[in-house]
Motif scaffolding. Structure first.
Motif, PDB file in Angstrom:
ATOM      1  N   ASP A   6       0.827  -1.201   0.000  1.00 53.68           N
ATOM      2  CA  ASP A   6       0.000   0.000   0.000  1.00 53.68           C
ATOM      3  C   ASP A   6       0.866   1.257   0.000  1.00 53.68           C
ATOM      4  OD1 ASP A   6       0.531   0.893   2.789  1.00 53.68           O
ATOM      5  OD2 ASP A   6      -0.538  -0.925   3.334  1.00 53.68           O
ATOM      6  N   ASP A   7       0.261   2.389  -0.321  1.00 54.04           N
ATOM      7  CA  ASP A   7       0.991   3.657  -0.432  1.00 54.04           C
ATOM      8  C   ASP A   7       1.619   4.088   0.887  1.00 54.04           C
ATOM      9  OD1 ASP A   7       0.334   3.806  -3.107  1.00 54.04           O
ATOM     10  OD2 ASP A   7      -1.342   5.186  -2.810  1.00 54.04           O
ATOM     11  N   ALA A   8       0.932   3.822   2.005  1.00 58.86           N
ATOM     12  CA  ALA A   8       1.474   4.221   3.312  1.00 58.86           C
ATOM     13  C   ALA A   8       2.755   3.454   3.626  1.00 58.86           C
ATOM     14  CB  ALA A   8       0.432   3.992   4.401  1.00 58.86           C
ATOM     15  N   THR A   9       2.763   2.156   3.357  1.00 54.71           N
ATOM     16  CA  THR A   9       3.971   1.355   3.596  1.00 54.71           C
ATOM     17  C   THR A   9       5.085   1.780   2.653  1.00 54.71           C
ATOM     18  OG1 THR A   9       2.677  -0.521   4.395  1.00 54.71           O
ATOM     19  CG2 THR A   9       4.909  -0.993   3.637  1.00 54.71           C
ATOM     20  N   ALA A  10       4.762   2.039   1.409  1.00 52.65           N
ATOM     21  CA  ALA A  10       5.769   2.497   0.437  1.00 52.65           C
ATOM     22  C   ALA A  10       6.417   3.794   0.912  1.00 52.65           C
ATOM     23  CB  ALA A  10       5.142   2.666  -0.937  1.00 52.65           C
ATOM     24  N   GLU A  11       5.629   4.694   1.454  1.00 51.94           N
ATOM     25  CA  GLU A  11       6.177   5.965   1.954  1.00 51.94           C
ATOM     26  C   GLU A  11       7.057   5.733   3.176  1.00 51.94           C
ATOM     27  OE1 GLU A  11       7.006  10.045   2.281  1.00 51.94           O
ATOM     28  OE2 GLU A  11       6.351   8.796   0.624  1.00 51.94           O
ATOM     29  N   LEU A  12       6.658   4.846   4.080  1.00 49.07           N
ATOM     30  CA  LEU A  12       7.483   4.526   5.244  1.00 49.07           C
ATOM     31  C   LEU A  12       8.836   3.969   4.809  1.00 49.07           C
ATOM     32  CD1 LEU A  12       4.895   2.872   7.653  1.00 49.07           C
ATOM     33  CD2 LEU A  12       5.996   5.101   7.925  1.00 49.07           C
ATOM     34  N   LEU A  13       8.831   3.101   3.799  1.00 44.19           N
ATOM     35  CA  LEU A  13      10.078   2.513   3.307  1.00 44.19           C
ATOM     36  C   LEU A  13      10.947   3.560   2.604  1.00 44.19           C
ATOM     37  CD1 LEU A  13       8.622  -0.839   1.988  1.00 44.19           C
ATOM     38  CD2 LEU A  13      10.191  -0.568   3.922  1.00 44.19           C
ATOM     39  N   ARG A  14      10.314   4.457   1.875  1.00 45.61           N
ATOM     40  CA  ARG A  14      11.065   5.491   1.136  1.00 45.61           C
ATOM     41  C   ARG A  14      11.792   6.442   2.085  1.00 45.61           C
ATOM     42  NH1 ARG A  14      10.949  10.442  -0.340  1.00 45.61           N
ATOM     43  NH2 ARG A  14       8.953  10.958   0.594  1.00 45.61           N
ATOM     44  N   THR A  15      11.186   6.731   3.225  1.00 46.72           N
ATOM     45  CA  THR A  15      11.767   7.689   4.172  1.00 46.72           C
ATOM     46  C   THR A  15      12.532   7.024   5.318  1.00 46.72           C
ATOM     47  OG1 THR A  15       9.685   7.791   5.408  1.00 46.72           O
ATOM     48  CG2 THR A  15      10.008   9.421   3.647  1.00 46.72           C
ATOM     49  N   ALA A  16      12.623   5.698   5.290  1.00 46.94           N
ATOM     50  CA  ALA A  16      13.284   4.956   6.370  1.00 46.94           C
ATOM     51  C   ALA A  16      14.782   5.258   6.427  1.00 46.94           C
ATOM     52  CB  ALA A  16      13.068   3.453   6.175  1.00 46.94           C
ATOM     53  N   GLN A  17      15.333   5.116   7.606  1.00 46.17           N
ATOM     54  CA  GLN A  17      16.772   5.271   7.828  1.00 46.17           C
ATOM     55  C   GLN A  17      17.396   3.883   7.809  1.00 46.17           C
ATOM     56  OE1 GLN A  17      18.381   8.341   8.148  1.00 46.17           O
ATOM     57  NE2 GLN A  17      16.365   8.985   7.454  1.00 46.17           N
ATOM     58  N   ALA A  24      31.979  -4.845   0.130  1.00 46.23           N
ATOM     59  CA  ALA A  24      31.342  -5.537  -0.997  1.00 46.23           C
ATOM     60  C   ALA A  24      29.857  -5.188  -1.095  1.00 46.23           C
ATOM     61  CB  ALA A  24      31.529  -7.040  -0.864  1.00 46.23           C
ATOM     62  N   GLY A  25      29.244  -4.843   0.006  1.00 49.03           N
ATOM     63  CA  GLY A  25      27.850  -4.454   0.003  1.00 49.03           C
ATOM     64  C   GLY A  25      26.876  -5.607   0.037  1.00 49.03           C
ATOM     65  N   ASP A  26      27.384  -6.835   0.104  1.00 50.47           N
ATOM     66  CA  ASP A  26      26.486  -7.993   0.097  1.00 50.47           C
ATOM     67  C   ASP A  26      25.949  -8.252   1.499  1.00 50.47           C
ATOM     68  OD1 ASP A  26      29.028  -8.622   0.896  1.00 50.47           O
ATOM     69  OD2 ASP A  26      29.098 -10.551  -0.114  1.00 50.47           O
ATOM     70  N   CYS A  27      24.915  -7.528   1.823  1.00 51.97           N
ATOM     71  CA  CYS A  27      24.359  -7.587   3.161  1.00 51.97           C
ATOM     72  C   CYS A  27      22.882  -7.217   3.097  1.00 51.97           C
ATOM     73  CB  CYS A  27      25.096  -6.611   4.069  1.00 51.97           C
ATOM     74  SG  CYS A  27      24.715  -6.791   5.810  1.00 51.97           S
ATOM     75  N   ILE A  28      22.171  -7.514   4.139  1.00 52.10           N
ATOM     76  CA  ILE A  28      20.795  -7.074   4.281  1.00 52.10           C
ATOM     77  C   ILE A  28      20.804  -5.775   5.070  1.00 52.10           C
ATOM     78  CG2 ILE A  28      18.591  -7.580   5.394  1.00 52.10           C
ATOM     79  CD1 ILE A  28      19.116 -10.512   4.809  1.00 52.10           C
ATOM     80  N   GLU A  29      20.044  -4.816   4.598  1.00 54.73           N
ATOM     81  CA  GLU A  29      19.862  -3.571   5.337  1.00 54.73           C
ATOM     82  C   GLU A  29      18.545  -3.661   6.098  1.00 54.73           C
ATOM     83  OE1 GLU A  29      22.041  -0.274   2.595  1.00 54.73           O
ATOM     84  OE2 GLU A  29      20.022  -0.816   2.023  1.00 54.73           O
ATOM     85  N   VAL A  30      18.505  -3.054   7.264  1.00 53.97           N
ATOM     86  CA  VAL A  30      17.295  -3.028   8.079  1.00 53.97           C
ATOM     87  C   VAL A  30      16.948  -1.593   8.432  1.00 53.97           C
ATOM     88  CG1 VAL A  30      17.702  -5.327   9.049  1.00 53.97           C
ATOM     89  CG2 VAL A  30      18.512  -3.320  10.265  1.00 53.97           C
ATOM     90  N   ALA A  31      15.666  -1.374   8.681  1.00 53.06           N
ATOM     91  CA  ALA A  31      15.224  -0.038   9.080  1.00 53.06           C
ATOM     92  C   ALA A  31      13.998  -0.161   9.978  1.00 53.06           C
ATOM     93  CB  ALA A  31      14.870   0.797   7.860  1.00 53.06           C
ATOM     94  N   PRO A  32      14.020   0.503  11.125  1.00 54.30           N
ATOM     95  CA  PRO A  32      12.804   0.559  11.932  1.00 54.30           C
ATOM     96  C   PRO A  32      11.838   1.528  11.248  1.00 54.30           C
ATOM     97  CG  PRO A  32      14.530   1.881  12.937  1.00 54.30           C
ATOM     98  CD  PRO A  32      15.131   1.223  11.741  1.00 54.30           C
ATOM     99  N   LEU A  33      10.610   1.114  11.046  1.00 53.79           N
ATOM    100  CA  LEU A  33       9.626   1.965  10.385  1.00 53.79           C
ATOM    101  C   LEU A  33       8.815   2.728  11.428  1.00 53.79           C
ATOM    102  CD1 LEU A  33       8.415  -0.471   7.589  1.00 53.79           C
ATOM    103  CD2 LEU A  33      10.333   1.166   7.556  1.00 53.79           C
ATOM    104  N   ALA A  34       8.277   3.853  11.035  1.00 55.21           N
ATOM    105  CA  ALA A  34       7.563   4.733  11.958  1.00 55.21           C
ATOM    106  C   ALA A  34       6.339   4.069  12.583  1.00 55.21           C
ATOM    107  CB  ALA A  34       7.156   6.018  11.242  1.00 55.21           C
ATOM    108  N   ASP A  35       5.802   3.030  11.945  1.00 55.90           N
ATOM    109  CA  ASP A  35       4.628   2.350  12.501  1.00 55.90           C
ATOM    110  C   ASP A  35       4.996   1.167  13.395  1.00 55.90           C
ATOM    111  OD1 ASP A  35       5.416   0.416  10.678  1.00 55.90           O
ATOM    112  OD2 ASP A  35       3.527   0.400   9.565  1.00 55.90           O
ATOM    113  N   GLY A  36       6.303   0.984  13.667  1.00 55.54           N
ATOM    114  CA  GLY A  36       6.763  -0.071  14.561  1.00 55.54           C
ATOM    115  C   GLY A  36       7.258  -1.320  13.862  1.00 55.54           C
ATOM    116  N   ARG A  37       6.946  -1.486  12.582  1.00 60.96           N
ATOM    117  CA  ARG A  37       7.418  -2.653  11.850  1.00 60.96           C
ATOM    118  C   ARG A  37       8.884  -2.465  11.444  1.00 60.96           C
ATOM    119  NH1 ARG A  37       3.315  -3.325   7.101  1.00 60.96           N
ATOM    120  NH2 ARG A  37       3.617  -1.076   7.074  1.00 60.96           N
ATOM    121  N   ILE A  38       9.480  -3.524  10.903  1.00 61.42           N
ATOM    122  CA  ILE A  38      10.882  -3.524  10.495  1.00 61.42           C
ATOM    123  C   ILE A  38      10.949  -3.779   8.997  1.00 61.42           C
ATOM    124  CG2 ILE A  38      13.169  -4.554  10.867  1.00 61.42           C
ATOM    125  CD1 ILE A  38      11.848  -3.336  13.414  1.00 61.42           C
ATOM    126  N   GLY A  39      11.700  -2.929   8.291  1.00 61.90           N
ATOM    127  CA  GLY A  39      11.920  -3.126   6.863  1.00 61.90           C
ATOM    128  C   GLY A  39      13.251  -3.833   6.632  1.00 61.90           C
TER     129      GLY A  39
END
Length: 71
Positions: free
Chosen positions: A2-13, A23-38
């Motif tokens: 949904d658009d709200a989740t897409a916006e949370l991911l776009r602005t995530a740190q 090498a960059g071969d890693c998973i990145e993580v981000a705490p999202l403003a709604d409490g979920r994890i990207g």
């Protein structure tokens, strides 16, 4: 996604483990403003991210610390 989740991911740190090296071969993580994890592939951040609940993330971290995912 949904658009709200897409916006949370776009602005995530996003951040990745310091052990991932240059090498960059890693998973990145981000705490999202709604409490979920990207989660996303650091080599392909433009691809869709995976979003999990805090309880799923906590279970994964616990399993990783206990070696459940060691190959």
């Amino acid at each position: 996604m949904d658009d709200a989740t897409a916006e949370l991911l776009r602005t995530a740190q996003w951040r990745k483990a310091t052990r991932s090296g240059e090498a960059g071969d890693c998973i990145e993580v981000a705490p999202l403003a709604d409490g979920r994890i990207g989660l996303r592939d650091s080599e392909h951040p433009e691809q869709p991210a995976y979003v999990v609940s805090p309880s799923v993330w906590a279970a994964f971290i616990d399993g990783a610390k206990q070696g459940e995912f060691d190959f």
